[in-house]
Design a protein around this motif. Structure first.
Motif, mmCIF file in Angstrom:
data_model
loop_
_atom_site.group_PDB
_atom_site.id
_atom_site.type_symbol
_atom_site.label_atom_id
_atom_site.label_comp_id
_atom_site.label_asym_id
_atom_site.label_seq_id
_atom_site.Cartn_x
_atom_site.Cartn_y
_atom_site.Cartn_z
ATOM 1 N N TRP A 131 6.149 20.068 -6.805
ATOM 2 C CA TRP A 131 6.023 20.600 -8.151
ATOM 3 C C TRP A 131 6.372 19.539 -9.200
ATOM 4 C CZ3 TRP A 131 3.607 24.938 -9.208
ATOM 5 C CH2 TRP A 131 3.545 25.958 -8.252
ATOM 6 N N PHE A 132 5.726 19.676 -10.368
ATOM 7 C CA PHE A 132 6.031 18.875 -11.546
ATOM 8 C C PHE A 132 5.834 17.384 -11.306
ATOM 9 C CE2 PHE A 132 9.031 22.526 -11.434
ATOM 10 C CZ PHE A 132 8.361 23.311 -12.370
ATOM 11 N N ARG A 133 4.890 17.049 -10.441
ATOM 12 C CA ARG A 133 4.590 15.635 -10.208
ATOM 13 C C ARG A 133 3.137 15.386 -10.534
ATOM 14 N NH1 ARG A 133 7.427 13.588 -4.574
ATOM 15 N NH2 ARG A 133 9.600 13.817 -5.225
ATOM 16 N N GLY A 134 2.912 14.492 -11.482
ATOM 17 C CA GLY A 134 1.547 14.139 -11.807
ATOM 18 C C GLY A 134 0.952 13.246 -10.731
ATOM 19 N N ALA A 135 -0.347 13.097 -10.793
ATOM 20 C CA ALA A 135 -1.020 12.240 -9.826
ATOM 21 C C ALA A 135 -0.557 10.797 -9.976
ATOM 22 C CB ALA A 135 -2.532 12.333 -10.010
ATOM 23 N N GLU A 136 -0.258 10.148 -8.870
ATOM 24 C CA GLU A 136 0.199 8.766 -8.900
ATOM 25 C C GLU A 136 -1.005 7.834 -8.792
ATOM 26 O OE1 GLU A 136 4.040 7.009 -6.989
ATOM 27 O OE2 GLU A 136 2.488 6.980 -5.471
ATOM 28 N N PRO A 137 -1.188 6.919 -9.748
ATOM 29 C CA PRO A 137 -2.349 6.033 -9.705
ATOM 30 C C PRO A 137 -2.334 5.150 -8.452
ATOM 31 C CG PRO A 137 -1.275 5.959 -11.858
ATOM 32 C CD PRO A 137 -0.349 6.682 -10.939
ATOM 33 N N THR A 138 -3.419 5.175 -7.719
ATOM 34 C CA THR A 138 -3.540 4.337 -6.513
ATOM 35 C C THR A 138 -4.927 3.686 -6.512
ATOM 36 O OG1 THR A 138 -4.240 6.307 -5.274
ATOM 37 C CG2 THR A 138 -1.924 5.656 -5.095
ATOM 38 N N LYS A 179 2.814 11.432 1.840
ATOM 39 C CA LYS A 179 4.119 12.094 1.857
ATOM 40 C C LYS A 179 4.397 12.666 0.473
ATOM 41 C CE LYS A 179 8.496 12.918 3.037
ATOM 42 N NZ LYS A 179 8.921 13.951 4.007
ATOM 43 N N ALA A 180 4.411 14.010 0.374
ATOM 44 C CA ALA A 180 4.731 14.686 -0.887
ATOM 45 C C ALA A 180 3.899 14.149 -2.052
ATOM 46 C CB ALA A 180 6.222 14.566 -1.185
ATOM 47 N N GLY A 181 2.607 13.937 -1.813
ATOM 48 C CA GLY A 181 1.725 13.467 -2.864
ATOM 49 C C GLY A 181 1.745 11.975 -3.100
ATOM 50 N N ARG A 182 2.487 11.233 -2.293
ATOM 51 C CA ARG A 182 2.570 9.781 -2.431
ATOM 52 C C ARG A 182 1.947 9.124 -1.193
ATOM 53 N NH1 ARG A 182 3.418 11.559 -6.805
ATOM 54 N NH2 ARG A 182 5.334 11.346 -8.041
ATOM 55 N N TRP A 183 1.100 8.106 -1.448
ATOM 56 C CA TRP A 183 0.443 7.395 -0.355
ATOM 57 C C TRP A 183 1.266 6.175 0.061
ATOM 58 C CZ3 TRP A 183 -3.505 9.205 2.421
ATOM 59 C CH2 TRP A 183 -4.343 10.168 1.863
ATOM 60 N N ALA A 189 4.100 -7.047 8.863
ATOM 61 C CA ALA A 189 4.169 -8.277 8.075
ATOM 62 C C ALA A 189 5.338 -9.092 8.601
ATOM 63 C CB ALA A 189 4.357 -7.970 6.596
ATOM 64 N N ARG A 190 5.066 -10.342 8.949
ATOM 65 C CA ARG A 190 6.104 -11.228 9.461
ATOM 66 C C ARG A 190 6.826 -10.611 10.663
ATOM 67 N NH1 ARG A 190 8.750 -13.265 3.666
ATOM 68 N NH2 ARG A 190 6.850 -14.242 2.869
ATOM 69 N N ASP A 191 6.020 -10.042 11.573
ATOM 70 C CA ASP A 191 6.515 -9.472 12.834
ATOM 71 C C ASP A 191 7.410 -8.249 12.632
ATOM 72 O OD1 ASP A 191 5.200 -11.461 14.302
ATOM 73 O OD2 ASP A 191 6.885 -12.840 14.049
ATOM 74 N N ARG A 192 7.311 -7.600 11.487
ATOM 75 C CA ARG A 192 8.106 -6.396 11.234
ATOM 76 C C ARG A 192 7.199 -5.294 10.708
ATOM 77 N NH1 ARG A 192 11.628 -4.011 7.132
ATOM 78 N NH2 ARG A 192 10.722 -5.376 5.559
ATOM 79 N N VAL A 193 7.291 -4.112 11.335
ATOM 80 C CA VAL A 193 6.500 -2.966 10.892
ATOM 81 C C VAL A 193 7.296 -2.216 9.830
ATOM 82 C CG1 VAL A 193 5.351 -0.836 11.570
ATOM 83 C CG2 VAL A 193 5.430 -2.764 13.161
ATOM 84 N N THR A 194 6.672 -1.969 8.688
ATOM 85 C CA THR A 194 7.343 -1.238 7.615
ATOM 86 C C THR A 194 6.296 -0.484 6.804
ATOM 87 O OG1 THR A 194 8.966 -1.406 5.825
ATOM 88 C CG2 THR A 194 7.254 -3.117 5.930
ATOM 89 N N ALA A 195 6.759 0.212 5.753
ATOM 90 C CA ALA A 195 5.867 1.011 4.918
ATOM 91 C C ALA A 195 5.858 0.465 3.494
ATOM 92 C CB ALA A 195 6.298 2.471 4.917
ATOM 93 N N TYR A 196 4.686 0.471 2.878
ATOM 94 C CA TYR A 196 4.503 -0.003 1.509
ATOM 95 C C TYR A 196 3.924 1.133 0.665
ATOM 96 C CZ TYR A 196 4.853 -4.637 3.648
ATOM 97 O OH TYR A 196 5.283 -5.741 4.353
ATOM 98 N N ARG A 197 4.505 1.363 -0.492
ATOM 99 C CA ARG A 197 3.972 2.386 -1.386
ATOM 100 C C ARG A 197 2.691 1.862 -2.013
ATOM 101 N NH1 ARG A 197 7.880 6.141 -5.011
ATOM 102 N NH2 ARG A 197 6.321 7.291 -6.210
ATOM 103 N N VAL A 198 1.598 2.594 -1.815
ATOM 104 C CA VAL A 198 0.282 2.104 -2.239
ATOM 105 C C VAL A 198 0.213 1.943 -3.753
ATOM 106 C CG1 VAL A 198 -2.191 2.624 -2.243
ATOM 107 C CG2 VAL A 198 -0.829 3.069 -0.194
ATOM 108 N N SER A 199 0.923 2.773 -4.510
ATOM 109 C CA SER A 199 0.881 2.656 -5.965
ATOM 110 C C SER A 199 1.513 1.361 -6.457
ATOM 111 C CB SER A 199 1.598 3.844 -6.619
ATOM 112 O OG SER A 199 2.962 3.870 -6.239
#
Length: 332
Positions: A131-138, A179-183, A189-199
């Protein structure tokens, strides 16, 4: 292109029954004249399609006729897990593929099951963002998705929270997560698996080189572990808080999940006035102050001292503002 359109027209008539030329044209995004030509071509090929005249007329198939042309392409089958999420599918550039997959799936079902599928769609809807979250530009999401689907390296310029704020990376993309409207992009990267916020991706380019994927990599399993670690790493401190039972219940609606869940788990028994003492995880003094203010006068911070002092200052400031205003209002 035309062959695919003819199949789609045939499947539309099979799944929906009688349709006018205008309805078919709107669904297929072509002109009515193109629909006339396509119907004529299907009839010439032996498909039992006929037209009813009049205001309630339209094209339909001979009763009992069913096509066997319902085999799905690899892309269509791969998008079925997004069947309840047309918005995210469109963001990934898969809207038309998803529509074609759903049409083929619907056409392949027997009448009773097809009717049940229609009832499910009419009665259930998934709205992923909170709720109350606008679309995140991606703006670079489609490029990210292209790299994931094609298994190619992805060069990005990325904005992060620590210095240096902007960095460049060559990533081995492994998957995307909503995840909750966020991509988020999961990548190596550099032999480490992680997550990057697309926005936070400022520039993205798919490279003409294959990406490496760890053997047996499980996207869902990785995401669960990463999300758990992230939540635990964010809350680096705690606050001891005395609050009412109603405030503890309200936390579930206005606080981040980790904060409200931990507060409930660590809550002591209420006293005769309905107040209890619990421990609340916080990111920082500032964040704890902002969040706990939501509870108003139904909560009292006992520790740490710095957080309690900040609330004392806030209380004094509010008292000065409102009591002064009240006094001025009563003045003759």
């Amino acid at each position: 292109m035309r062959a695919g359109r003819l199949v789609s027209l045939l499947l539309l008539l099979q799944t929906r029954g009688r349709m006018t030329a205008r309805e078919l044209a709107d669904e297929l995004e072509v002109s009515v004249r193109t629909v006339y030509r396509d119907v004529e071509s299907l009839g010439s090929a032996g498909v039992p399609i006929y037209a009813d005249r009049g205001p309630a007329g339209g094209y339909q198939l001979l009763d009992g006729y069913r096509t066997r042309l319902t085999g799905m392409t690899g892309d269509e089958a791969g998008t079925l897990f997004l069947a309840g999420m047309p918005g995210p599918a469109a963001e990934l550039g898969l809207g038309s593929v998803l529509a074609a997959a759903e049409l083929k799936l619907r056409a392949s079902l027997p009448g009773e099951l097809a009717d049940r599928a229609d009832r499910v769609r009419e009665r259930f809807h998934l709205d992923a963002p909170g709720w109350f979250r606008g679309a995140e530009p991606t703006p670079h999401l489609s490029t990210v998705a292209d790299a994931v689907w094609s298994g190619r390296l992805l060069a990005v310029r990325y904005r992060r929270w620590k210095a240096p704020r902007e960095v460049t990376r060559t990533l081995h993309p492994l998957g995307v997560v909503l995840k909750a409207g966020r991509w988020y992009l999961v990548a190596t990267a550099r032999d480490r698996v992680t997550a990057y916020r697309v926005s936070n991706i400022l520039e993205a380019e798919v490279l003409d080189a294959p990406a490496e994927r760890p053997a047996g990599f499980d996207l869902a399993g990785f995401w669960q572990e990463w999300a758990d670690r992230y939540e635990q790493s964010v809350y680096t401190s705690t606050a001891t808080v005395r609050m009412t039972e109603s405030a503890l219940r309200m936390m579930a609606f206005v606080f981040p999940p980790e904060m409200s869940r931990t507060a409930r788990e660590l809550a002591g028994p209420p006293d005769e006035d309905g107040w209890l003492i619990t421990t609340v995880p916080i990111e920082s003094i500032k964040q704890g102050h902002i969040e706990l203010l939501k509870l108003g006068d139904e909560a009292e911070v006992l520790a740490p001292a710095e957080l309690r002092e900040r609330f004392t200052g806030t209380a004094r400031g509010l008292a000065a503002t409102y009591l002064t205003a009240e006094a001025l209002a009563k003045a003759p």
